[in-house]
Design a protein around this motif. Structure first.
Motif, PDB file in Angstrom:
ATOM      1  N   MET A   1       0.718  -1.356   0.031  1.00 20.08           N
ATOM      2  CA  MET A   1       0.000   0.203  -0.118  1.00 20.08           C
ATOM      3  C   MET A   1       1.069   1.278  -0.041  1.00 20.08           C
ATOM      4  O   MET A   1       1.997   1.491   0.552  1.00 20.08           O
ATOM      5  CB  MET A   1      -1.035  -0.012   1.020  1.00 20.08           C
ATOM      6  CG  MET A   1      -2.132  -0.930   1.139  1.00 20.08           C
ATOM      7  SD  MET A   1      -3.325  -0.861   2.327  1.00 20.08           S
ATOM      8  CE  MET A   1      -2.475  -1.568   3.736  1.00 20.08           C
ATOM      9  N   THR A   2       0.379   2.218  -0.502  1.00 20.62           N
ATOM     10  CA  THR A   2       0.942   3.384  -0.754  1.00 20.62           C
ATOM     11  C   THR A   2       0.300   4.564   0.074  1.00 20.62           C
ATOM     12  O   THR A   2      -0.975   4.704   0.115  1.00 20.62           O
ATOM     13  CB  THR A   2       1.231   3.947  -2.342  1.00 20.62           C
ATOM     14  OG1 THR A   2       1.669   2.965  -2.839  1.00 20.62           O
ATOM     15  CG2 THR A   2       1.890   5.293  -2.560  1.00 20.62           C
ATOM     16  N   GLN A   3       1.072   5.396   0.887  1.00 25.30           N
ATOM     17  CA  GLN A   3       0.434   6.600   1.647  1.00 25.30           C
ATOM     18  C   GLN A   3      -0.042   7.622   0.885  1.00 25.30           C
ATOM     19  O   GLN A   3       1.116   8.022   0.197  1.00 25.30           O
ATOM     20  CB  GLN A   3       1.159   6.775   2.970  1.00 25.30           C
ATOM     21  CG  GLN A   3       0.392   7.932   3.804  1.00 25.30           C
ATOM     22  CD  GLN A   3       1.160   8.173   5.090  1.00 25.30           C
ATOM     23  OE1 GLN A   3       2.062   7.596   5.389  1.00 25.30           O
ATOM     24  NE2 GLN A   3       0.814   9.274   5.837  1.00 25.30           N
TER      25      GLN A   3
ATOM     26  N   TYR B   1      -4.354   5.458   2.826  1.00 24.70           N
ATOM     27  CA  TYR B   1      -3.446   4.524   2.003  1.00 24.70           C
ATOM     28  C   TYR B   1      -4.251   4.104   0.878  1.00 24.70           C
ATOM     29  O   TYR B   1      -5.349   4.214   0.803  1.00 24.70           O
ATOM     30  CB  TYR B   1      -3.251   3.357   2.783  1.00 24.70           C
ATOM     31  CG  TYR B   1      -2.166   3.504   3.994  1.00 24.70           C
ATOM     32  CD1 TYR B   1      -0.883   3.570   3.811  1.00 24.70           C
ATOM     33  CD2 TYR B   1      -2.784   3.533   5.570  1.00 24.70           C
ATOM     34  CE1 TYR B   1      -0.162   3.768   5.025  1.00 24.70           C
ATOM     35  CE2 TYR B   1      -2.103   3.765   6.337  1.00 24.70           C
ATOM     36  CZ  TYR B   1      -0.463   3.532   6.379  1.00 24.70           C
ATOM     37  OH  TYR B   1       0.260   4.009   7.271  1.00 24.70           O
ATOM     38  N   ALA B   2      -3.548   3.878  -0.137  1.00 28.07           N
ATOM     39  CA  ALA B   2      -4.374   3.180  -1.372  1.00 28.07           C
ATOM     40  C   ALA B   2      -3.268   2.009  -1.848  1.00 28.07           C
ATOM     41  O   ALA B   2      -2.141   1.861  -1.635  1.00 28.07           O
ATOM     42  CB  ALA B   2      -3.985   4.410  -2.481  1.00 28.07           C
ATOM     43  N   ARG B   3      -4.251   0.944  -2.340  1.00 28.53           N
ATOM     44  CA  ARG B   3      -3.769  -0.290  -3.036  1.00 28.53           C
ATOM     45  C   ARG B   3      -3.545  -0.095  -4.170  1.00 28.53           C
ATOM     46  O   ARG B   3      -4.481   0.275  -4.998  1.00 28.53           O
ATOM     47  CB  ARG B   3      -4.735  -1.390  -2.581  1.00 28.53           C
ATOM     48  CG  ARG B   3      -4.842  -1.489  -1.229  1.00 28.53           C
ATOM     49  CD  ARG B   3      -5.715  -2.986  -0.999  1.00 28.53           C
ATOM     50  NE  ARG B   3      -5.788  -3.502   0.310  1.00 28.53           N
ATOM     51  CZ  ARG B   3      -6.781  -4.050   0.960  1.00 28.53           C
ATOM     52  NH1 ARG B   3      -7.839  -4.358  -0.014  1.00 28.53           N
ATOM     53  NH2 ARG B   3      -6.826  -4.183   2.145  1.00 28.53           N
ATOM     54  N   ARG B   4      -2.358  -0.100  -4.655  1.00 27.51           N
ATOM     55  CA  ARG B   4      -2.043   0.177  -6.011  1.00 27.51           C
ATOM     56  C   ARG B   4      -2.836  -0.995  -7.130  1.00 27.51           C
ATOM     57  O   ARG B   4      -3.076  -0.330  -8.325  1.00 27.51           O
ATOM     58  CB  ARG B   4      -0.443  -0.015  -6.585  1.00 27.51           C
ATOM     59  CG  ARG B   4       0.410   1.096  -5.781  1.00 27.51           C
ATOM     60  CD  ARG B   4       1.767   0.979  -6.042  1.00 27.51           C
ATOM     61  NE  ARG B   4       2.414   2.113  -5.352  1.00 27.51           N
ATOM     62  CZ  ARG B   4       3.725   2.060  -5.525  1.00 27.51           C
ATOM     63  NH1 ARG B   4       4.501   1.585  -6.144  1.00 27.51           N
ATOM     64  NH2 ARG B   4       4.302   3.001  -4.833  1.00 27.51           N
ATOM     65  N   HIS B   5      -2.716  -2.301  -6.803  1.00 23.35           N
ATOM     66  CA  HIS B   5      -3.217  -3.129  -7.745  1.00 23.35           C
ATOM     67  C   HIS B   5      -5.068  -2.774  -8.168  1.00 23.35           C
ATOM     68  O   HIS B   5      -5.266  -3.291  -9.127  1.00 23.35           O
ATOM     69  CB  HIS B   5      -3.072  -4.509  -7.413  1.00 23.35           C
ATOM     70  CG  HIS B   5      -3.521  -4.966  -5.918  1.00 23.35           C
ATOM     71  ND1 HIS B   5      -3.203  -4.672  -4.681  1.00 23.35           N
ATOM     72  CD2 HIS B   5      -4.903  -5.950  -5.793  1.00 23.35           C
ATOM     73  CE1 HIS B   5      -3.921  -5.123  -4.046  1.00 23.35           C
ATOM     74  NE2 HIS B   5      -5.159  -5.672  -4.409  1.00 23.35           N
TER      75      HIS B   5
END
Length: 54
Positions: free
Chosen positions: A1-3, A29-33
């Motif tokens: 995950m990316t903040q 947070y964001a999940r890239r996939h």
């Protein structure tokens, strides 16, 4: 995950004729996939927030 960012909330508390600020920080947070945004809930406030009168 990316903040992505974070939200901050401050609360003023009076303790024995003194005040202190309690700062709550929650990261986003964001999940890239799957491009899903995840934001945890804020803790409950002891004093409800009143809307401002205009």
């Amino acid at each position: 995950m990316t903040q992505l960012s974070e939200e901050r909330a401050e609360q003023l508390e009076q303790v024995s004729a003194r005040f202190r600020v309690i700062r709550h920080i929650r990261s986003k947070y964001a999940r890239r996939h799957c491009q899903t945004l995840i934001i945890p809930p804020m803790p409950a406030r002891a004093i409800a927030v009143c809307p401002r009168k205009r």
